[in-house]
Design an enzyme around this catalytic site. Structure first.
Site: not given
Ligand code: UD1
Length: 429
Positions: A22-23, A94, A118, A307
């Site tokens: 999915k991701n 998202r 979320d 996850d």
């Molecule tokens: C993706 C996955 C999710 C997984 C996560 C970490 C998808 C659709 N989702 O989510 O299932 O749990 O990776 O492996 O692929 N953050 C910031 N600022 C930013 C970006 C991120 O503060 O600009 C923080 C987020 O709040 C979070 C952490 O970094 O605490 C990790 O986020 P990120 O790695 O970006 O996860 P997602 O891409 O949202």
């Protein structure tokens, strides 16, 4: 209210095949926006999130044809796609935010609704914003929309992410493929899904080096072409089945994944007492009579994936001894712990940490899923518990698990899917 009802204790036994991740697939779908023409994706999971992303692409002017029987997707991207992703869709999923990079790179403009918080935490976008600004885009927020503009195109940059964010890595990587000059992005995420999108972009004609490392070097090209790409297997779904096998004292072969992608997970399951056999694209997981409690800290890949954290809590809940979990990525991921305590789990959460004292037996009860992984973990806990567990909030599970109930049945679970009246209606009539 849709529910999944399971009767335990029942060991999971048999063979299950996982589909594409999915991701990964959601980002691969977004990446097709970078090239005019028809791209094909194979090994596509039949999950709700793929349908939502398909709808988002349709509203941007693409023709999306999902052949479920063949697990393939054909996406025909017009010469001039639309540039606006509405709140309705971003709120539903998202990951829609990943159209930002491709749209601003290809169209010079993107208006993507802000997702907001979320169920698993606040999830900022600051690194997406800063990186796009470094690539020369003007970024601002207006009426709930994240607007990025680069009417004269993006320019190369030397970017260093504060944290290896999966989403920021993907957006900036996609944006950089069509800039002039060479962009360096340092401290990138190294998840298998990032490698998958790098491969797809390379197949589309992008010039990327450092794939799989924490430093990507992207030399922009003037245009990309459509490609035919097979989605990497879903390591999180595979890991979910592996946990299910260990929690229920079962024996499950999981096909369709690279065991190397689950190294940190399988090591921990061995610590819990499981016997693991690895083949080229499958694993066999044989659970002990009762698992031992484990210590896990979630980290970016190759660390233990956040996850699968709910499954660790659920496993520790029925394990022998005490387990400890530290959640380093999403602060809201403990929500489901309250539901698990309804099954008799003894969990104490303190900030980033959860201490779990294993109990001899969990006992079935009605519980509610708050997100995709929490939902699947509650079902696995229900299979290990005495009696009937009814998990509501099944819409979450459907977002990420293809044919979940059918697979459970094939693995010997006593499981039923249904719909019950709204709890308020049930009480008030
Ligand atoms: C993706 C996955 C999710 C997984 C996560 C970490 C998808 C659709 N989702 O989510 O299932 O749990 O990776 O492996 O692929 N953050 C910031 N600022 C930013 C970006 C991120 O503060 O600009 C923080 C987020 O709040 C979070 C952490 O970094 O605490 C990790 O986020 P990120 O790695 O970006 O996860 P997602 O891409 O949202």
């Amino acid at each position: 209210m849709k529910y999944i009802k399971v009767e335990g204790p029942t060991p999971l036994k048999g063979r299950v095949r996982v589909a594409g991740a999915k991701n990964s697939v959601l980002k691969l779908m977004a990446a097709t926006l970078l090239a005019q023409g028809t791209s094909t994706l194979r090994n596509v999971p039949d999950i709700i999130d793929v349908r939502i992303m398909g709808e988002l692409l349709r509203r941007l002017g693409c023709t999306v044809d999902h052949d479920r029987a063949a697990a393939s997707l054909r996406i025909d991207v017009p010469q001039k796609p639309g540039v606006r992703a509405d709140y309705e869709l971003v709120r539903a999923m998202r990951a829609s935010i990943c159209v930002l990079g491709p749209l601003v790179a290809r169209c010079g403009e993107a208006h993507v609704a802000l997702p907001g918080g979320d169920a698993i935490g606040s999830r900022g976008l600051d690194m997406h914003q800063q990186g796009l600004e470094e690539l020369g885009a003007r970024v601002h927020i207006e009426h709930g929309y994240f607007i990025a503009e680069a009417p004269n195109g993006l320019s190369h940059a030397d970017i260093r992410l504060d944290f290896p964010s999966v989403g920021a890595t993907e957006n900036l990587l996609m944006a950089a493929t069509l800039t002039q000059g060479t962009t360096i992005i340092d401290n990138v995420a190294r998840e298998p899904e990032i490698i998958d999108i790098c491969r797809q972009l390379a197949e589309m004609g992008a010039d990327i080096s450092g794939i799989g490392s924490s430093r990507l070097e992207i030399t922009g090209v003037s245009e990309l072409h459509p490609a035919d790409h097979c989605v990497v297997g879903d390591r999180i779904v595979a890991g979910s089945w592996a946990f299910g096998a260990v929690m229920t004292g079962g024996d499950v072969v999981v096909d369709g994944i690279d065991p190397a992608h689950l190294r940190a997970v399988l090591d921990k399951l061995e610590c819990a007492g499981a016997t693991i056999e690895k083949e080229e694209s499958s694993i066999r997981v044989h659970g002990p009579q009762r698992p031992a409690g484990i210590r896990v800290s979630t980290l970016p890949y190759p660390g233990f994936p956040t996850d699968l954290q709910p499954f660790v809590v659920a496993l520790n809940a029925l394990a022998e001894g005490t387990g400890m979990i530290t959640e380093n990525l999403f602060e809201g991921r403990w929500r489901f712990v309250q539901e698990l305590t309804r099954l008799g789990a003894r969990v104490r959460v303190d900030g980033h940490h959860a201490l779990v004292i294993g109990v001899e037996r969990l006992s079935g009860a009605p519980v509610e899923a708050s997100d995709i992984r929490a939902g699947a973990a509650l079902v696995m806990a229900g299979l290990a518990a005495d009696g009937v567990t009814e998990v509501t909030g099944v819409e979450h599970i459907d977002r990420g698990y293809e044919n979940f109930v059918n697979h459970l049945t094939e693995l010997g679970a006593i499981v039923e899917r249904g719909e019950s009246p709204d709890p308020v209606d049930a009480v008030l009539g």
